[in-house]
Write an enzyme that holds these catalytic residues in place. Structure first.
Site, PDB file in Angstrom:
ATOM      1  N   CYS A  75       0.864  -1.183   0.000  1.00 22.85           N
ATOM      2  CA  CYS A  75       0.000   0.000   0.000  1.00 22.85           C
ATOM      3  C   CYS A  75       0.903   1.236   0.000  1.00 22.85           C
ATOM      4  CB  CYS A  75      -0.943   0.000   1.204  1.00 22.85           C
ATOM      5  SG  CYS A  75      -0.092  -0.042   2.799  1.00 22.85           S
ATOM      6  N   THR A  76       0.339   2.402   0.188  1.00 27.33           N
ATOM      7  CA  THR A  76       1.107   3.644   0.054  1.00 27.33           C
ATOM      8  C   THR A  76       2.230   3.754   1.076  1.00 27.33           C
ATOM      9  OG1 THR A  76      -0.899   4.734  -0.730  1.00 27.33           O
ATOM     10  CG2 THR A  76       0.946   6.147  -0.122  1.00 27.33           C
TER      11      THR A  76
END
Length: 307
Positions: free
Chosen positions: A175-176
């Site tokens: 994810c980010t």
């Protein structure tokens, strides 16, 4: 240069409500802007400030709040990408909608950016992007599955409908900044998946650490501030953002007859009401007036360095 710091840690914060005001005071004293979320399961947020201000905040978090395992990464901007400072109390620092899932008790295997390429190049590993569809649209790792979710709370449904613990023996997620995939890994383990990996520090740490010539990342990475996206080396990306729907948009998107600065784009033109468009146009008018006076309007959602 302004330092933009993305940070989080899953940690037991039983008295997190009492930490809200002192933490806000520290941020304001050091001229820091952004948002921090506090919950019983830990802290999460992105803030910006001077080098000294951010260093003071990180020191406070690690020492006064005992968050020694703070996952922390930074990039830089010419100006604050945030307008004000907020410290909010939440039930979850990242909302999965599964109250029994606790990464403090169990989570997947951390994988450092330097080891990530070897892991995801293994044909036996299923690679899953745990972000939302509009984030995946502008960039992801080569070969990653896109769950096509609108929000993180839809991830459990995706797992139950599309993943099989008897078939998918090794699952790697990203994810980010690392927080969503860490919580997702905890959920996957609770569902009987035995070998679950997640990228430590997320895409941002990978882009910061891995040289472009060795990178398996394709495109840009959406970020939740007015920079909109970053690319290799965490340099500011090429995307702008529609104020009407918050979707990332390109220069080509701005050529659409449905694009109106600060009002709408081709993604949302037909779904945004005329009443909302009218309010947006009035806001844009005030932003232009403030700009002519060399002032920054609080409703200005335009990206830094962009028109």
């Amino acid at each position: 240069m302004i330092v933009v710091a993305a940070l989080y840690q899953f940690a037991s914060l039983k008295n997190y409500q009492e930490a809200q005001k002192p933490l806000l005071d520290v941020c304001k004293t050091n001229g820091i802007k952004g948002t921090l979320l506090l919950a019983a399961e830990g802290i999460n947020g992105t803030v910006s400030g001077t080098r000294e201000g951010i260093d003071n905040l990180v020191h406070y978090l690690r020492n006064d709040l005992s968050l020694q395992g703070l996952e922390y990464k930074e990039s830089f901007a010419d100006d604050h990408p945030f307008l004000r400072m907020k410290v909010r109390l939440k039930k979850e620092i990242v909302t999965l909608g599964q109250p029994d899932i606790n990464p403090n008790e169990r989570a997947g295997i951390y994988v450092d950016p330097q080891d990530w390429n070897n892991l995801i190049s293994n044909p036996d590993v299923l690679l899953v992007d745990t972000r939302n569809d509009y984030e995946v649209k502008i960039g992801t790792f080569k070969g990653a599955l896109d769950p096509k979710t609108d929000c993180f709370t839809e991830f459990p449904s995706y797992v139950s409908q599309h993943l099989d613990k008897t078939k998918h023996k090794k699952v790697a997620m990203f994810c980010t900044g690392g927080i969503r995939c860490e919580k997702a890994s905890s959920y996957m383990l609770s569902q009987g998946f035995n070998e679950v990996y997640h990228l430590k520090g997320g895409i941002l740490k990978y882009l910061e650490t891995i040289p472009a010539e060795k990178s398996l990342w394709e495109g840009e990475c959406f970020v939740f501030d007015q920079r909109v996206a970053v690319k290799q080396g965490l340099e500011q990306g090429s995307y702008d953002q529609c104020h009407g729907c918050r979707m990332p948009i390109t220069k080509a998107d701005k050529n659409s007859p449905y694009f109106e600065q600060g009002v709408s784009c081709s993604n949302c033109y037909h779904s945004v009401s005329e009443k909302k468009k009218h309010r947006a146009r009035e806001r844009q008018k005030q932003i232009r007036i403030a700009g002519s006076r060399n002032q920054k309007h609080l409703g200005d959602s335009t990206r830094l360095g962009k028109g």
